[in-house]
Design a protein around this motif. Structure first.
Motif, short mmCIF file in Angstrom:
data_model
loop_
_atom_site.label_atom_id
_atom_site.label_comp_id
_atom_site.label_asym_id
_atom_site.label_seq_id
_atom_site.Cartn_x
_atom_site.Cartn_y
_atom_site.Cartn_z
N LEU A 31 4.28 64.65 34.41
CA LEU A 31 4.76 63.39 34.97
C LEU A 31 3.60 62.50 35.39
O LEU A 31 3.63 61.28 35.20
N ILE A 32 2.57 63.10 35.94
CA ILE A 32 1.41 62.35 36.38
C ILE A 32 0.69 61.73 35.17
O ILE A 32 0.35 60.55 35.18
N LEU A 33 0.46 62.53 34.16
CA LEU A 33 -0.22 62.03 32.96
C LEU A 33 0.56 60.89 32.32
O LEU A 33 -0.01 59.87 31.90
N GLU A 34 1.87 61.05 32.26
CA GLU A 34 2.71 59.98 31.71
C GLU A 34 2.60 58.72 32.56
O GLU A 34 2.49 57.61 32.04
N GLY A 35 2.62 58.88 33.89
CA GLY A 35 2.53 57.73 34.77
C GLY A 35 1.21 57.02 34.69
O GLY A 35 1.12 55.83 35.00
N TYR A 36 0.17 57.74 34.31
CA TYR A 36 -1.15 57.13 34.15
C TYR A 36 -1.39 56.64 32.73
O TYR A 36 -2.47 56.17 32.39
N GLY A 37 -0.37 56.78 31.87
CA GLY A 37 -0.49 56.28 30.51
C GLY A 37 -1.33 57.14 29.60
O GLY A 37 -1.86 56.64 28.60
N VAL A 38 -1.43 58.43 29.93
CA VAL A 38 -2.21 59.35 29.10
C VAL A 38 -1.29 59.97 28.06
O VAL A 38 -0.23 60.52 28.39
N ASP A 39 -1.66 59.86 26.80
CA ASP A 39 -0.86 60.43 25.72
C ASP A 39 -0.90 61.94 25.79
O ASP A 39 -1.96 62.58 25.91
N LEU A 40 0.28 62.55 25.71
CA LEU A 40 0.37 64.02 25.78
C LEU A 40 0.36 64.63 24.40
O LEU A 40 0.79 64.02 23.43
#
Length: 355
Positions: free
Chosen positions: A346-355
């Motif tokens: 969720l944090i990575l998504e919120g920071y716009g980091v592609d998973l």
């Protein structure tokens, strides 16, 4: 690209160190105090908030602690405890917090006749209500409770047992709080032994009002995180230079990636740091320590998670720095492994980091 206030508010945040009795809404404190006839320094919300912050920033510990006499005075009934917990969760969710561990000392809330278990149940009911209210507003937050024992008193074994009994319902861990200097963690060794035997996570206030040796003792007692830990730099020779030499305590914390629950503004108020610009958090981050950003006492210090993030950005932190600290907090959360992984996503998504 510089981060605006709105940008910072929108970032997902993880809060590991927030005291329930230090984060009331001023308006709520005024209302509840009037109901029980408790006199406050002011009945104007803005003025009351300013008084508390001025006291916190005065360098006078007695003035700093005055706020807690007022807040705990109104937190002695089930209804009031439930309300304070509910509002805390709602306020944190509005500030972009997606996971919070709210800590409080049950023994501080029995003056009105409540039993310890009643205190726990009232706070938990409020936390659940706050999660539901946040969801109705379109905000997702997960929250749990950390039970504190007061380190200058003698109920730590009882509070640890209370946390263990309630771990499956609401309590994510155990802590000791209160005056650090002169009241070492070893005074509560039996409580920590019980927590370890039950595999209950432990965090311990250390390295705030006492030095690096206090951090070392907390680690010896089994702390999986350090509450504050700002003064761990005292175990680093040449701290802030190009060739620092880590002592055994600092080396242990770094190598084991023990999360440090740093609270920038609060650390200034308690003299664990001299300014945001000179706060040890910056060099500890650069050395690779698992630094996390926290509020400690939102009302007393006049802070929010977004405000603390903003202060660090003004001191030179980048969005990537905030992300790293937030991920450290997520992986340091007292949650099951799978839940921590979900939180990190969720944090990575919120920071716009592609998973």
């Amino acid at each position: 690209m510089s981060l605006t206030h709105d940008d910072i508010v929108s970032l997902p945040k993880v809060l590991l160190h927030d005291h329930l009795d230090g984060g009331l809404r001023p308006s709520t404190l005024i209302e509840l105090a009037a109901e029980i006839g408790h006199e406050l320094p002011s009945t104007d919300p803005d003025e009351l908030a300013r008084i508390f912050v001025n006291n916190a920033n005065s360098g006078d510990l007695v003035r700093y602690l005055e706020a807690f006499a007022h807040t705990t005075a109104v937190m002695q009934t089930e209804d009031n405890l439930r309300r304070v917990a509910r509002e805390a969760v709602v306020d944190l969710a509005e500030d972009g917090v997606i996971y919070a561990e709210l800590r409080y000392a049950p023994e501080q809330h029995v003056a009105g006749g409540l039993g310890l278990q009643q205190v726990v149940e009232a706070v938990q009911a409020g936390i659940q209500e706050g999660i539901g209210e946040a969801a109705e507003a379109g905000r997702v937050i997960r929250a749990g409770a950390l039970l504190d024992a007061m380190r200058h008193l003698d109920r730590s074994e009882e509070i640890a047992a209370l946390a263990i009994v309630n771990r499956d319902r609401c309590c994510v861990g155990f802590d000791i709080a209160g005056p650090e200097l002169g009241f070492p963690a070893s005074n509560h060794a039996a409580a920590f032994t019980a927590a370890r035997a039950a595999h209950l996570p432990v965090t311990i206030h250390a390295g705030e009002a006492d030095g690096a040796d206090s951090v070392g003792e907390a680690l010896f007692q089994g702390a999986r995180r350090i509450g504050h830990g700002a003064r761990i730099h005292e175990d680093i020779e040449g701290f802030g230079t190009e060739e620092p030499v880590l002592g055994l305590i600092a080396r242990h914390a770094l190598d084991q990636q023990i999360p440090l629950e740093l609270c920038p503004t609060s650390n200034l108020h308690t003299a664990a740091a001299t300014s945001i610009e000179d706060h040890p958090i910056h060099d500890l981050r650069d050395l690779g320590f698992a630094v996390t950003v926290n509020t400690d006492n939102r009302l007393v210090s006049g802070v929010s998670m977004s405000g603390e993030f903003g202060a660090l950005v003004e001191a030179g932190w980048t969005k990537e720095d905030l992300l790293e600290a937030t991920l450290s907090a997520a992986w340091g959360a007292f949650l099951p492994y799978e839940a921590r992984g979900d939180l990190a996503e969720l944090i990575l998504e919120g920071y716009g980091v592609d998973l």
